[in-house]
Design an enzyme around this catalytic site. Structure first.
Site, PDB file in Angstrom:
ATOM      1  CE1 TYR A 108       1.681 -13.598  47.348  1.00  0.00           C
ATOM      2  CE2 TYR A 108      -0.647 -13.207  47.093  1.00  0.00           C
ATOM      3  CZ  TYR A 108       0.464 -13.283  47.894  1.00  0.00           C
ATOM      4  OH  TYR A 108       0.365 -13.020  49.241  1.00  0.00           O
TER       5      TYR A 108
ATOM      6  CG  HIS B  88      -5.181 -16.315  53.963  1.00  0.00           C
ATOM      7  ND1 HIS B  88      -3.976 -15.680  54.040  1.00  0.00           N
ATOM      8  CD2 HIS B  88      -5.316 -16.979  55.142  1.00  0.00           C
ATOM      9  CE1 HIS B  88      -3.408 -15.932  55.199  1.00  0.00           C
ATOM     10  NE2 HIS B  88      -4.204 -16.721  55.894  1.00  0.00           N
TER      11      HIS B  88
HETATM   12  C1  LIG Z   1      -2.597  -9.988  51.646  1.00  0.00           C
HETATM   13  C2  LIG Z   1      -2.159  -8.605  52.008  1.00  0.00           C
HETATM   14  C3  LIG Z   1      -1.647  -8.317  53.263  1.00  0.00           C
HETATM   15  N1  LIG Z   1      -1.263  -7.033  53.557  1.00  0.00           N
HETATM   16  C4  LIG Z   1      -0.717  -6.775  54.881  1.00  0.00           C
HETATM   17  C5  LIG Z   1      -1.648  -7.141  56.025  1.00  0.00           C
HETATM   18  C6  LIG Z   1      -0.753  -7.695  57.085  1.00  0.00           C
HETATM   19  O1  LIG Z   1      -0.395  -6.665  57.978  1.00  0.00           O
HETATM   20  C7  LIG Z   1       0.505  -8.162  56.348  1.00  0.00           C
HETATM   21  C8  LIG Z   1       0.598  -9.663  56.260  1.00  0.00           C
HETATM   22  O2  LIG Z   1      -0.614 -10.118  55.713  1.00  0.00           O
HETATM   23  P1  LIG Z   1      -0.996 -11.634  55.867  1.00  0.00           P
HETATM   24  O3  LIG Z   1      -0.583 -12.151  57.225  1.00  0.00           O
HETATM   25  O4  LIG Z   1      -2.455 -11.771  55.456  1.00  0.00           O
HETATM   26  O5  LIG Z   1      -0.084 -12.323  54.743  1.00  0.00           O
HETATM   27  P2  LIG Z   1      -0.212 -13.839  54.276  1.00  0.00           P
HETATM   28  O6  LIG Z   1      -0.504 -14.738  55.435  1.00  0.00           O
HETATM   29  O7  LIG Z   1       0.955 -14.102  53.439  1.00  0.00           O
HETATM   30  O8  LIG Z   1      -1.530 -13.830  53.387  1.00  0.00           O
HETATM   31  C9  LIG Z   1      -1.485 -14.045  51.986  1.00  0.00           C
HETATM   32  O9  LIG Z   1      -1.176 -15.391  51.792  1.00  0.00           O
HETATM   33  C10 LIG Z   1      -2.176 -16.223  51.275  1.00  0.00           C
HETATM   34  C11 LIG Z   1      -1.570 -17.537  50.875  1.00  0.00           C
HETATM   35  C12 LIG Z   1      -2.886 -15.590  50.139  1.00  0.00           C
HETATM   36  O10 LIG Z   1      -3.247 -16.229  49.160  1.00  0.00           O
HETATM   37  C13 LIG Z   1      -3.173 -14.152  50.197  1.00  0.00           C
HETATM   38  O11 LIG Z   1      -2.510 -13.490  49.140  1.00  0.00           O
HETATM   39  C14 LIG Z   1      -2.788 -13.521  51.444  1.00  0.00           C
HETATM   40  O12 LIG Z   1      -3.852 -13.769  52.331  1.00  0.00           O
HETATM   41  O13 LIG Z   1       0.430  -7.616  55.031  1.00  0.00           O
HETATM   42  C15 LIG Z   1      -1.376  -5.997  52.655  1.00  0.00           C
HETATM   43  O14 LIG Z   1      -1.017  -4.841  52.945  1.00  0.00           O
HETATM   44  N2  LIG Z   1      -1.902  -6.265  51.413  1.00  0.00           N
HETATM   45  C16 LIG Z   1      -2.289  -7.534  51.057  1.00  0.00           C
HETATM   46  O15 LIG Z   1      -2.735  -7.720  49.907  1.00  0.00           O
END
Ligand SMILES: Cc1cn([C@H]2C[C@H](O)[C@@H](COP(=O)(O)OP(=O)(O)O[C@H]3O[C@H](C)C(=O)[C@H](O)[C@H]3O)O2)c(=O)[nH]c1=O
Length: 187
Positions: free
Chosen positions: A132, A62
């Site tokens: 993080y 990401h």
């Molecule tokens: C990143 C983020 C997400 N969200 C909400 C949005 C989604 O409804 C839920 C899950 O988000 P996401 O599927 O993007 O989470 P990850 O797949 O763990 O994403 C993260 O993991 C990779 C490794 C990264 O480096 C980033 O920090 C980030 O993209 O949390 C938020 O409310 N705030 C945030 O800062």
């Protein structure tokens, strides 16, 4: 705190000083002063916590595009991950290359990934908690994904992809040649 460079300029591996005693351990998990002493200056404004239940869960790759690109400072507080950063800065001598670092609750290592890189990790144990720091807010309209299976980047996960737990959005993400990217390498 020890700071080590990686092959990608700006991506740093940090090892804090751990104070062990008969009770357990203590360490400063983040110190702006320590960073400044090493010439590293970021103003983190958001802490994130993600929990992954199963071994071989992959999250990423990401990044947020400019003007909402983020610097990430990541550490593992339970379990173990292989953490990946991919250089997306156009004209960078390491464009499209990646570095990987094993981060664990045991080694206390942290990875600092500046703006201009995609970030992802593969859990190597069950029950992984990562914490993080980010230096800009979550801006979904700028959020983008690079496919971990891109052939140019050629990330070696070390496990068959069909054994990996991965979100559909990550699995179906665009390859390097098709991503939206507005990062420019500044020497
Ligand atoms: C990143 C983020 C997400 N969200 C909400 C949005 C989604 O409804 C839920 C899950 O988000 P996401 O599927 O993007 O989470 P990850 O797949 O763990 O994403 C993260 O993991 C990779 C490794 C990264 O480096 C980033 O920090 C980030 O993209 O949390 C938020 O409310 N705030 C945030 O800062």
């Amino acid at each position: 705190m020890k700071i080590e460079q990686t092959k990608l300029s700006g991506v740093l591996v940090l090892t804090p000083k751990i104070f062990n005693d008969e009770r357990g351990f203590f360490y400063e998990s983040y110190s702006k002063n320590s960073f400044l002493e090493h010439g590293v200056n970021h103003d983190f404004i958001q802490d994130n916590h993600s929990y992954s239940r199963d071994k071989y869960t992959f999250r990423g790759l990401h990044y947020q595009m400019n003007p909402k690109a983020q610097t990430t400072l990541i550490r593992v507080v339970s379990g173990e991950i292989m953490d990946f950063a991919v250089d997306l800065r156009k004209n960078s001598p390491t464009y499209g290359q990646y570095t990987s670092v094993l981060l664990s609750a045991e080694n206390h290592k942290q990875l600092l990934i500046p703006k201009g890189f995609a970030h992802g990790f593969l859990t190597l144990t069950d029950n992984v908690n990562i914490l993080y720091k980010m230096d800009d807010i979550y801006a979904p309209e700028y959020d983008r994904i690079l496919n971990v299976r891109d052939h140019q980047v050629d990330i070696k996960l070390g496990v068959d992809f069909d054994k990996i737990t991965i979100a559909k959005k990550d699995e179906k993400a665009p390859m390097l040649e098709n991503i939206e990217n507005n990062f420019i390498y500044i020497k």
